[in-house]
Design a protein around this motif. Structure first.
Motif, short mmCIF file in Angstrom:
data_model
loop_
_atom_site.label_atom_id
_atom_site.label_comp_id
_atom_site.label_asym_id
_atom_site.label_seq_id
_atom_site.Cartn_x
_atom_site.Cartn_y
_atom_site.Cartn_z
N VAL A 24 39.51 36.85 40.27
CA VAL A 24 40.02 36.84 38.90
C VAL A 24 38.99 37.50 37.99
O VAL A 24 37.88 37.02 37.85
N GLY A 25 39.36 38.58 37.40
CA GLY A 25 38.44 39.28 36.50
C GLY A 25 39.18 39.85 35.32
O GLY A 25 40.36 39.55 35.08
N TRP A 112 30.41 41.53 25.87
CA TRP A 112 31.39 41.75 24.79
C TRP A 112 32.20 40.48 24.55
O TRP A 112 32.48 40.11 23.41
N MET A 113 32.58 39.80 25.66
CA MET A 113 33.38 38.57 25.53
C MET A 113 32.59 37.49 24.80
O MET A 113 33.14 36.77 23.96
N CYS A 114 31.30 37.36 25.12
CA CYS A 114 30.44 36.39 24.44
C CYS A 114 30.42 36.68 22.94
O CYS A 114 30.57 35.78 22.10
N HIS A 115 30.20 37.94 22.60
CA HIS A 115 30.10 38.35 21.20
C HIS A 115 31.40 38.03 20.44
O HIS A 115 31.36 37.47 19.33
N TYR A 116 32.53 38.38 21.04
CA TYR A 116 33.81 38.16 20.36
C TYR A 116 34.18 36.68 20.28
O TYR A 116 34.81 36.24 19.32
N LEU A 117 33.80 35.90 21.28
CA LEU A 117 34.05 34.45 21.23
C LEU A 117 33.29 33.83 20.05
O LEU A 117 33.86 33.07 19.27
N VAL A 118 32.01 34.18 19.94
CA VAL A 118 31.21 33.64 18.83
C VAL A 118 31.77 34.11 17.49
O VAL A 118 31.89 33.34 16.53
N LYS A 119 32.15 35.38 17.42
CA LYS A 119 32.70 35.95 16.17
C LYS A 119 33.99 35.25 15.79
O LYS A 119 34.22 34.94 14.61
N MET A 318 38.86 34.54 28.50
CA MET A 318 38.35 35.84 28.92
C MET A 318 36.90 35.74 29.41
O MET A 318 36.53 36.34 30.42
N LEU A 319 36.09 34.96 28.68
CA LEU A 319 34.68 34.81 29.08
C LEU A 319 34.58 34.12 30.43
O LEU A 319 33.77 34.53 31.28
N ALA A 321 36.83 34.14 32.80
CA ALA A 321 37.29 35.10 33.82
C ALA A 321 36.16 36.06 34.19
O ALA A 321 35.95 36.37 35.37
N ALA A 322 35.42 36.52 33.17
CA ALA A 322 34.31 37.44 33.43
C ALA A 322 33.15 36.72 34.12
O ALA A 322 32.58 37.23 35.10
N LEU A 323 32.79 35.52 33.63
CA LEU A 323 31.65 34.80 34.19
C LEU A 323 31.89 34.36 35.63
O LEU A 323 30.95 34.33 36.44
N SER A 324 33.14 34.01 35.97
CA SER A 324 33.43 33.60 37.34
C SER A 324 33.13 34.73 38.31
O SER A 324 32.60 34.51 39.41
N THR A 325 33.43 35.97 37.90
CA THR A 325 33.11 37.13 38.74
C THR A 325 31.62 37.38 38.78
O THR A 325 31.04 37.65 39.85
N VAL A 326 30.96 37.29 37.62
CA VAL A 326 29.51 37.51 37.56
C VAL A 326 28.77 36.54 38.47
O VAL A 326 27.91 36.93 39.27
N VAL A 327 29.10 35.26 38.38
CA VAL A 327 28.42 34.24 39.19
C VAL A 327 28.67 34.48 40.67
O VAL A 327 27.75 34.38 41.51
N ALA A 328 29.91 34.82 41.03
CA ALA A 328 30.25 35.05 42.43
C ALA A 328 29.48 36.24 43.00
O ALA A 328 28.94 36.18 44.12
N VAL A 329 29.40 37.33 42.24
CA VAL A 329 28.70 38.53 42.74
C VAL A 329 27.19 38.30 42.73
O VAL A 329 26.48 38.76 43.63
N PHE A 330 26.67 37.58 41.73
CA PHE A 330 25.24 37.24 41.74
C PHE A 330 24.89 36.43 42.99
O PHE A 330 23.84 36.65 43.60
N GLU A 331 25.76 35.49 43.36
CA GLU A 331 25.51 34.70 44.58
C GLU A 331 25.47 35.61 45.79
O GLU A 331 24.65 35.42 46.70
N ASN A 332 26.33 36.61 45.82
CA ASN A 332 26.33 37.57 46.91
C ASN A 332 25.03 38.37 46.94
O ASN A 332 24.41 38.57 47.99
N ILE A 333 24.57 38.82 45.77
CA ILE A 333 23.34 39.60 45.67
C ILE A 333 22.13 38.77 46.12
O ILE A 333 21.26 39.25 46.84
N ILE A 334 22.09 37.50 45.69
CA ILE A 334 20.99 36.61 46.10
C ILE A 334 21.01 36.39 47.61
O ILE A 334 19.97 36.38 48.27
N SER A 335 22.21 36.27 48.17
CA SER A 335 22.32 36.06 49.62
C SER A 335 21.82 37.27 50.40
O SER A 335 21.34 37.13 51.53
#
Length: 459
Positions: A24-25, A112-119, A318-319, A321-335
């Motif tokens: 989900v992204g 961008w999602m972080c910025h717009y959520l805060v805004k 939206m944030l 959806a984006a963060l779930s992908t970021v965390v999943a790929v970061f876990e892959n990179i760390i592995s």
């Protein structure tokens, strides 16, 4: 096999939600609804589901199987499964490059999602006319400090979650995040479909238009359906291989892959139930891409009763959806670092945090300080180029590698793949379709690859 005891998910629902979170992204929200409406509404959804079944899910099963059998990421999975064929290991490095490249631009978009959520939460759009709301996106991307600051925040947050480990970090955070993502999405659907004038949008989205589908653009629609089925599951980069390495053998991989694909499709489909009725109710044409999320919808929320609330809820969705992908790929990179170089998590996290933050700077600065660099022609950015490399090149070719590795006798081989895919209870992989997966699927993948180039440069 690698000698270390591998961490596993604490529950099956954890595996499903995290795997779905990787799939989900942002493409589920700003691409899927638009192409559904463009190519015949519900008729296109049917075509997409067929493509998902014949192309997306089988390759997802193959990724899961490589991970579960090797108990490793793609950094070492191929050499574990075929130690006598060192040539396959080259793809491990390509897979690592793909994941880094993906995060080099995805972290900027998540920012961008972080910025717009805060805004939105702070009432930054209240009282603004459409021109001012439209200008807000240009102001954001023109500011190096804003883009780099939020990008670094996303990298720090994602790496902090991964530093806690699989169960105490990735799973503990992703499960409630994905749960809230679904809740927020359902609340937004209810609000959207109950707006006055929403019915026309629902009719456009849900009523099959076979004439639009089977027109002179059918080939274009088929490519769009295959491409969406292919890219929506995040297959080809080895991102799903790592989650396969964390699961047990209680259930067959076909059942697991179907569940992940259904969760991903439900999110994409529900996003359309938010977007089309809202656009219809306010007589606005739905866009595709950043314009939809950062211009069209903020303008609509600005004119809705309680628009600040609904806009904030949308950007939380939206944030996540984006963060779930970021965390999943970061876990892959760390592995990768853990499997390839034997690092522990305490070393892999800070090294990759710095590396990804630095490598992500060109995409963030490509809208301002580096805006003169236009690698794909006038108006393009460094982010566009990195996205093109991943989406149109590395992902389809990576999927081709998995398909050949799992079916060819020079790779892992069909019998070994079937034995792994069918271990456990649940639906079995169709054994009689080896010819299809060895010859037809690679041709389809190559067709998507070529069509991507034709669409990019053939205009």
């Amino acid at each position: 096999m690698n000698g270390k005891q591998r961490e596993t998910f604490s529950s099956r629902i954890g595996f499903l939600l995290i795997s779905a979170g990787c799939a989900v992204g942002l493409g589920n929200v700003w691409r899927f609804p638009y192409i559904v409406g463009q190519y015949g509404g519900a008729a296109f959804v049917l075509l997409y589901l067929i493509c998902l079944a014949i192309l997306g899910v089988p390759i997802l099963v193959m990724e899961f199987a490589v991970g579960r059998a090797s108990r490793a990421s793609t950094a070492t999975a191929f050499s574990i499964l075929r130690p006598d064929k060192p040539g396959w290991q080259a793809f491990g490095y390509v897979s690592m490059i793909t994941n880094y490249l993906l995060m080099m631009f995805y972290t900027t978009i998540a920012g961008w999602m972080c910025h717009y959520l805060v805004k939105m939460l702070m009432g930054g759009f209240s009282g603004k006319d459409p021109q001012q709301v439209t200008a807000a996106f240009g102001e954001m991307v023109a500011s190096p400090a804003t883009l780099c600051g939020w990008m670094i925040f996303v990298v720090l947050l994602g790496m902090f979650i991964c530093s806690r480990g699989l169960q105490n970090g990735v799973e503990k955070i992703t499960k409630p995040m994905m749960t809230f993502l679904f809740v927020a999405l359902i609340v937004l659907v209810i609000r959207s479909v109950t707006l006055p004038g929403a019915s026309e949008g629902l009719k456009f989205y849900l009523k099959p238009n076979f004439q639009a589908l089977f027109s002179d653009r059918f080939g274009e629609a088929l490519f769009a359906a295959m491409g969406q089925a292919f890219f929506t599951l995040s297959i080809g980069a080895g991102s799903m291989t790592i989650f396969g390495s964390y699961i047990g053998k209680d259930h067959t991989l076909v059942g697991e892959a179907v569940r992940v694909a259904l969760l991903d499709t439900v999110v994409a489909f529900l996003a359309g139930l938010v977007i089309f009725p809202i656009c219809s109710a306010f007589s606005v044409a739905p866009d595709s891409g950043p314009n939809l999320v950062f211009v069209t919808l903020p303008n609509i929320f600005n004119t809705m009763p309680l628009g600040r609330l609904w806009g904030s809820l949308f950007f939380v969705f939206m944030l996540f959806a984006a963060l779930s992908t970021v965390v999943a790929v970061f876990e892959n990179i760390i592995s990768f670092a853990i499997d390839r170089w034997g690092w522990d998590r305490k070393k892999a996290v800070p090294v990759n945090l710095i590396l990804i933050a630095v490598c992500s700077l060109p995409a963030a600065l490509g809208f301002n300080l580096f805006s003169g660099i236009q690698p794909l022609g006038a108006g393009s950015t460094i982010l566009d180029f990195e996205d093109f490399l991943v989406s149109n090149n590395l992902l389809p070719l990576g999927s081709l590698v998995f398909a050949v590795f799992c079916t060819c006798r020079f790779g892992w081989g069909w019998d070994r793949f079937i034995a792994e895919a069918d271990a456990g209870s649940g639906p079995k992989f169709p054994k009689g379709l080896r010819f299809y997966f060895l010859w037809v699927v690679p041709v389809l993948v190559l067709w998507i690859f070529v069509q991507g180039y034709l669409q990019m440069f053939g205009k």
